[in-house]
Design a protein around this motif. Structure first.
Motif, PDB file in Angstrom:
ATOM      1  N   TRP A   1       0.846  -1.194   0.000  1.00 56.19           N
ATOM      2  CA  TRP A   1       0.000   0.000   0.000  1.00 56.19           C
ATOM      3  C   TRP A   1       0.884   1.248   0.000  1.00 56.19           C
ATOM      4  CZ3 TRP A   1      -0.844   4.533   2.435  1.00 56.19           C
ATOM      5  CH2 TRP A   1      -2.039   5.191   2.156  1.00 56.19           C
TER       6      TRP A   1
ATOM      7  N   SER B   1       2.603   1.892  -3.342  1.00 50.26           N
ATOM      8  CA  SER B   1       1.743   2.241  -4.476  1.00 50.26           C
ATOM      9  C   SER B   1       0.874   3.470  -4.209  1.00 50.26           C
ATOM     10  CB  SER B   1       0.860   1.048  -4.857  1.00 50.26           C
ATOM     11  OG  SER B   1       0.003   0.725  -3.791  1.00 50.26           O
ATOM     12  N   ASN B   2       1.108   4.162  -3.091  1.00 51.10           N
ATOM     13  CA  ASN B   2       0.292   5.331  -2.769  1.00 51.10           C
ATOM     14  C   ASN B   2       1.118   6.574  -2.487  1.00 51.10           C
ATOM     15  OD1 ASN B   2      -2.770   4.709  -2.576  1.00 51.10           O
ATOM     16  ND2 ASN B   2      -1.743   2.901  -1.783  1.00 51.10           N
ATOM     17  N   SER B   3       2.233   6.737  -3.208  1.00 49.38           N
ATOM     18  CA  SER B   3       3.014   7.952  -3.034  1.00 49.38           C
ATOM     19  C   SER B   3       2.120   9.135  -3.412  1.00 49.38           C
ATOM     20  CB  SER B   3       4.276   7.925  -3.892  1.00 49.38           C
ATOM     21  OG  SER B   3       3.948   7.899  -5.255  1.00 49.38           O
TER      22      SER B   3
ATOM     23  N   LYS C   1      -0.043  10.393  -1.281  1.00 50.29           N
ATOM     24  CA  LYS C   1      -1.021  10.456  -0.190  1.00 50.29           C
ATOM     25  C   LYS C   1      -0.262  10.814   1.086  1.00 50.29           C
ATOM     26  CE  LYS C   1      -4.537   7.474  -2.083  1.00 50.29           C
ATOM     27  NZ  LYS C   1      -5.452   6.367  -1.863  1.00 50.29           N
TER      28      LYS C   1
ATOM     29  N   ASP D   1      -3.226   9.172   5.835  1.00 49.39           N
ATOM     30  CA  ASP D   1      -3.904   8.158   5.014  1.00 49.39           C
ATOM     31  C   ASP D   1      -3.312   6.772   5.277  1.00 49.39           C
ATOM     32  OD1 ASP D   1      -5.507  10.113   3.715  1.00 49.39           O
ATOM     33  OD2 ASP D   1      -3.944  10.460   2.210  1.00 49.39           O
ATOM     34  N   ALA D   2      -1.997   6.719   5.445  1.00 51.80           N
ATOM     35  CA  ALA D   2      -1.321   5.445   5.692  1.00 51.80           C
ATOM     36  C   ALA D   2      -1.756   4.849   7.024  1.00 51.80           C
ATOM     37  CB  ALA D   2       0.194   5.631   5.663  1.00 51.80           C
TER      38      ALA D   2
ATOM     39  N   ALA E   1      -5.152   3.480   6.549  1.00 51.19           N
ATOM     40  CA  ALA E   1      -5.110   2.248   5.759  1.00 51.19           C
ATOM     41  C   ALA E   1      -4.657   1.075   6.625  1.00 51.19           C
ATOM     42  CB  ALA E   1      -4.166   2.415   4.563  1.00 51.19           C
TER      43      ALA E   1
END
Length: 193
Positions: A112, A115-117, A119, A123-124, A127
């Motif tokens: 996660w 693949s979520n640079s 954000k 948010d992390a 998640a």
């Protein structure tokens, strides 16, 4: 039913993103057009879409540049996740502070983060909490690039009495359509024809 367009240089990127293409098709397209062929299906998809949109090759971010950015930046909940995220002791300390001492870099969470640079670390944290809730409920996550597996799982969750052949027939119908490739009850219409 509309036919899936052939993947070639004449295809525009928005139409490309509407359809499902196999990783092998993406690799072949990249090879034929001088694009790098390594990486995940998601990376190949982004590389292909960028090329179709701009005509330019999308290069990967240097791992060393990403490491340097992580070494010198302070992390807060509002900080943006860096491209090429690398799990470091600094990151572990941050997450332990905001999630608790039981925090660990699980494989789904690492994927996660990578693949979520763009954000935020807030948010992390959110998640991670969702991953933890899913684990407690016994729900396993399937990575985005495995759309077929997700579709089949969701098909059987909604239709326990149907066969794998039915599920595959619905999947083949769905992947030929523009838009999302997630199971919907309306996909069952193909079984009536």
């Amino acid at each position: 039913m509309s036919r899936r367009p052939e993947l070639n240089k004449a295809l525009d990127s928005s139409t490309f993103r509407e359809y499902y293409y196999l990783k092998d098709e993406l690799v072949k397209f990249c090879r034929e057009n001088g694009l790098p062929v390594s990486g995940s299906k998601a990376e190949l998809t982004e590389r292909t879409a960028h090329f179709l949109e701009t005509g330019k090759i999308l290069h990967r971010t240097s791992g060393n540049a990403a490491k340097k950015a992580q070494i010198f930046s302070e992390i807060s909940l509002d900080s943006v996740i860096e491209p090429g995220f690398i799990c470091s002791e600094k990151h572990r300390e941050f997450f332990k502070e905001h999630i608790g001492s039981s925090f660990s870099f699980t494989v789904p969470f690492q994927k996660w983060l990578k693949s979520n640079s763009g954000k935020t670390y807030r948010d992390a944290v959110n998640a991670y909490e969702e991953f933890r809730k899913d684990r407690k409920r016994g729900v396993s996550s399937i990575d985005k690039q495995f759309e077929y597996n997700t579709y089949i799982r969701d098909f059987f969750a909604d239709n326990p009495g149907k066969s794998l052949a039915d599920a595959i027939r619905c999947w083949k119908y769905k992947k030929g359509l523009p838009g999302n490739h997630k199971y919907e009850r309306s996909d069952l219409l193909i079984l009536e024809s």
